[in-house]
Scaffold this motif. Structure first.
Motif, PDB file in Angstrom:
ATOM      1  N   LYS A   1      66.701 -59.533  45.878  1.00  0.00           N
ATOM      2  CA  LYS A   1      66.294 -60.883  45.457  1.00  0.00           C
ATOM      3  C   LYS A   1      64.772 -60.994  45.343  1.00  0.00           C
ATOM      4  CE  LYS A   1      70.217 -62.924  47.845  1.00  0.00           C
ATOM      5  NZ  LYS A   1      70.618 -63.583  49.102  1.00  0.00           N
ATOM      6  N   ASN A   2      64.083 -59.920  45.721  1.00  0.00           N
ATOM      7  CA  ASN A   2      62.626 -59.956  45.894  1.00  0.00           C
ATOM      8  C   ASN A   2      61.917 -58.940  45.002  1.00  0.00           C
ATOM      9  OD1 ASN A   2      60.525 -61.076  47.232  1.00  0.00           O
ATOM     10  ND2 ASN A   2      60.852 -60.018  49.164  1.00  0.00           N
ATOM     11  N   LEU A   3      62.518 -58.624  43.851  1.00  0.00           N
ATOM     12  CA  LEU A   3      61.998 -57.544  42.997  1.00  0.00           C
ATOM     13  C   LEU A   3      60.839 -58.004  42.123  1.00  0.00           C
ATOM     14  CD1 LEU A   3      65.353 -56.018  41.702  1.00  0.00           C
ATOM     15  CD2 LEU A   3      63.842 -54.993  43.398  1.00  0.00           C
ATOM     16  N   PHE A   4      59.915 -57.088  41.843  1.00  0.00           N
ATOM     17  CA  PHE A   4      58.903 -57.356  40.821  1.00  0.00           C
ATOM     18  C   PHE A   4      58.451 -56.058  40.166  1.00  0.00           C
ATOM     19  CE2 PHE A   4      55.947 -56.184  44.094  1.00  0.00           C
ATOM     20  CZ  PHE A   4      54.788 -55.791  43.433  1.00  0.00           C
ATOM     21  N   LYS A   5      57.867 -56.188  38.956  1.00  0.00           N
ATOM     22  CA  LYS A   5      57.461 -55.010  38.166  1.00  0.00           C
ATOM     23  C   LYS A   5      56.010 -54.673  38.459  1.00  0.00           C
ATOM     24  CE  LYS A   5      58.200 -52.969  33.650  1.00  0.00           C
ATOM     25  NZ  LYS A   5      58.479 -51.689  34.265  1.00  0.00           N
ATOM     26  N   VAL A   6      55.753 -53.371  38.671  1.00  0.00           N
ATOM     27  CA  VAL A   6      54.404 -52.885  38.983  1.00  0.00           C
ATOM     28  C   VAL A   6      53.742 -52.383  37.707  1.00  0.00           C
ATOM     29  CG1 VAL A   6      53.072 -51.247  40.382  1.00  0.00           C
ATOM     30  CG2 VAL A   6      55.194 -52.201  41.279  1.00  0.00           C
ATOM     31  N   HIS A   7      52.462 -52.777  37.488  1.00  0.00           N
ATOM     32  CA  HIS A   7      51.708 -52.285  36.334  1.00  0.00           C
ATOM     33  C   HIS A   7      51.198 -50.879  36.639  1.00  0.00           C
ATOM     34  CE1 HIS A   7      51.858 -56.079  34.282  1.00  0.00           C
ATOM     35  NE2 HIS A   7      51.356 -56.711  35.331  1.00  0.00           N
ATOM     36  N   LEU A   8      51.663 -49.898  35.872  1.00  0.00           N
ATOM     37  CA  LEU A   8      51.246 -48.509  36.073  1.00  0.00           C
ATOM     38  C   LEU A   8      50.591 -47.965  34.808  1.00  0.00           C
ATOM     39  CD1 LEU A   8      54.456 -47.073  37.787  1.00  0.00           C
ATOM     40  CD2 LEU A   8      52.400 -47.838  38.923  1.00  0.00           C
TER      41      LEU A   8
ATOM     42  N   THR B   1      47.914 -34.753  42.145  1.00  0.00           N
ATOM     43  CA  THR B   1      47.485 -35.153  43.503  1.00  0.00           C
ATOM     44  C   THR B   1      48.687 -35.417  44.405  1.00  0.00           C
ATOM     45  OG1 THR B   1      45.550 -36.222  42.535  1.00  0.00           O
ATOM     46  CG2 THR B   1      46.050 -36.782  44.807  1.00  0.00           C
ATOM     47  N   GLY B   2      49.703 -36.076  43.850  1.00  0.00           N
ATOM     48  CA  GLY B   2      50.870 -36.468  44.634  1.00  0.00           C
ATOM     49  C   GLY B   2      50.634 -37.792  45.325  1.00  0.00           C
TER      50      GLY B   2
ATOM     51  N   ILE C   1      49.600 -39.520  48.460  1.00  0.00           N
ATOM     52  CA  ILE C   1      48.947 -39.333  49.761  1.00  0.00           C
ATOM     53  C   ILE C   1      49.084 -40.654  50.501  1.00  0.00           C
ATOM     54  CG2 ILE C   1      46.814 -38.618  50.935  1.00  0.00           C
ATOM     55  CD1 ILE C   1      47.850 -36.493  48.925  1.00  0.00           C
ATOM     56  N   ALA C   2      50.100 -40.742  51.372  1.00  0.00           N
ATOM     57  CA  ALA C   2      50.388 -42.016  52.042  1.00  0.00           C
ATOM     58  C   ALA C   2      51.189 -41.790  53.312  1.00  0.00           C
ATOM     59  CB  ALA C   2      51.170 -42.922  51.098  1.00  0.00           C
ATOM     60  N   GLY C   3      51.100 -42.766  54.210  1.00  0.00           N
ATOM     61  CA  GLY C   3      51.885 -42.748  55.445  1.00  0.00           C
ATOM     62  C   GLY C   3      53.297 -43.255  55.175  1.00  0.00           C
ATOM     63  N   GLY C   4      54.101 -43.374  56.218  1.00  0.00           N
ATOM     64  CA  GLY C   4      55.528 -43.689  56.101  1.00  0.00           C
ATOM     65  C   GLY C   4      55.870 -44.916  55.287  1.00  0.00           C
ATOM     66  N   ALA C   5      55.379 -46.101  55.711  1.00  0.00           N
ATOM     67  CA  ALA C   5      55.762 -47.356  55.072  1.00  0.00           C
ATOM     68  C   ALA C   5      55.213 -47.445  53.649  1.00  0.00           C
ATOM     69  CB  ALA C   5      55.269 -48.537  55.902  1.00  0.00           C
ATOM     70  N   VAL C   6      53.944 -47.056  53.466  1.00  0.00           N
ATOM     71  CA  VAL C   6      53.311 -47.127  52.134  1.00  0.00           C
ATOM     72  C   VAL C   6      53.953 -46.113  51.194  1.00  0.00           C
ATOM     73  CG1 VAL C   6      51.133 -47.017  50.852  1.00  0.00           C
ATOM     74  CG2 VAL C   6      51.137 -47.847  53.196  1.00  0.00           C
ATOM     75  N   ARG C   7      54.273 -44.926  51.715  1.00  0.00           N
ATOM     76  CA  ARG C   7      54.916 -43.875  50.901  1.00  0.00           C
ATOM     77  C   ARG C   7      56.255 -44.372  50.343  1.00  0.00           C
ATOM     78  NH1 ARG C   7      54.959 -38.322  50.146  1.00  0.00           N
ATOM     79  NH2 ARG C   7      53.083 -38.079  51.410  1.00  0.00           N
ATOM     80  N   ALA C   8      57.033 -45.058  51.174  1.00  0.00           N
ATOM     81  CA  ALA C   8      58.343 -45.573  50.739  1.00  0.00           C
ATOM     82  C   ALA C   8      58.184 -46.512  49.551  1.00  0.00           C
ATOM     83  CB  ALA C   8      59.026 -46.300  51.897  1.00  0.00           C
TER      84      ALA C   8
ATOM     85  N   ALA D   1      58.435 -47.347  43.695  1.00  0.00           N
ATOM     86  CA  ALA D   1      57.832 -47.984  42.520  1.00  0.00           C
ATOM     87  C   ALA D   1      57.603 -46.988  41.385  1.00  0.00           C
ATOM     88  CB  ALA D   1      56.518 -48.648  42.900  1.00  0.00           C
ATOM     89  N   GLY D   2      57.741 -45.690  41.659  1.00  0.00           N
ATOM     90  CA  GLY D   2      57.566 -44.678  40.622  1.00  0.00           C
ATOM     91  C   GLY D   2      56.132 -44.204  40.457  1.00  0.00           C
ATOM     92  N   VAL D   3      55.286 -44.458  41.473  1.00  0.00           N
ATOM     93  CA  VAL D   3      53.897 -43.974  41.436  1.00  0.00           C
ATOM     94  C   VAL D   3      53.919 -42.516  41.904  1.00  0.00           C
ATOM     95  CG1 VAL D   3      51.532 -44.360  42.253  1.00  0.00           C
ATOM     96  CG2 VAL D   3      53.084 -46.297  42.025  1.00  0.00           C
TER      97      VAL D   3
END
Length: 197
Positions: A102-109, A136-137, A139-146, A151-153
């Motif tokens: 119910k909380n979806l949004f589109k990310v500008h990439l 590069t891949g 480079i993020a910790g657990g919560a941010v990586r998820a 989001a497809g980044v």
């Protein structure tokens, strides 16, 4: 001397009418945000955190589980988060997924990374996102990586600067992602062609 002090104060702190206008624009942005239909996308869920919660009542203690879930379609750049609470872990995860849809949004990439550097804030949580070159891949910790993978980044540099609480980190990350702007939108606002930016 007093004038100099007043100038310093006026530069340091935003005026009351300015902060009010900022809040109004944020409210307008949330109103303008289009609702995304979850059924159109191939959403994959990822559990970020499961927390055991105890409620003390007259007869003893009530145990339950709270789950924080991120869902997203990497191919479409659509992502959302939600939390659910239930007596059992699977039910809590299911409720979290329902909430996230119910909380979806589109990310500008831009291709495989984000268009520009951005700092997201929520409570005491701060998350810095920086664009990165191909290869590069994430480079993020657990919560941010998820959030980033959902989001497809594919290439991004991130740093969590404040709270390590996964709820605050995820909300700060989503705040950062909502601040991302598309080149076409910026060009239209400035009345220029995309090539001129």
């Amino acid at each position: 001397m007093q004038l100099a002090k007043q100038d310093l104060i006026s530069n340091r702190f935003p005026r009351a009418h300015e902060s009010g206008s900022k809040e109004q624009t944020r409210e307008q942005m949330t109103i303008l945000k289009k609702k995304i239909d979850a059924n159109q996308y191939d959403l994959k869920d990822q559990v970020v955190a499961i927390n055991r919660v105890t409620k003390v009542v007259k007869g003893g203690k009530n145990m339950s589980f709270a789950a924080l879930v991120v869902v997203g379609d990497a191919a479409s750049g659509v992502v959302g988060y939600g939390s659910g609470k239930a007596k059992e872990v699977p039910q809590a995860i299911r409720k979290g997924i329902e909430s996230a849809k119910k909380n979806l949004f589109k990310v500008h990439l831009t291709d495989t990374t984000i268009p520009h550097q951005v700092l997201g804030r929520f409570g005491s949580g701060q998350v810095l996102l920086k664009p990165a070159p191909e290869g590069t891949g994430v480079i993020a910790g657990g919560a941010v990586r998820a959030v980033m993978t959902s989001a497809g980044v594919q290439n991004v540099l991130t740093k969590s600067l404040g709270s390590a609480n996964p709820h605050n980190v995820i909300k700060a990350t989503f705040d950062a992602l909502t601040q991302l702007r598309d080149r076409n939108d910026v060009a239209a606002l400035r009345g220029k062609n995309v090539e001129d930016l």
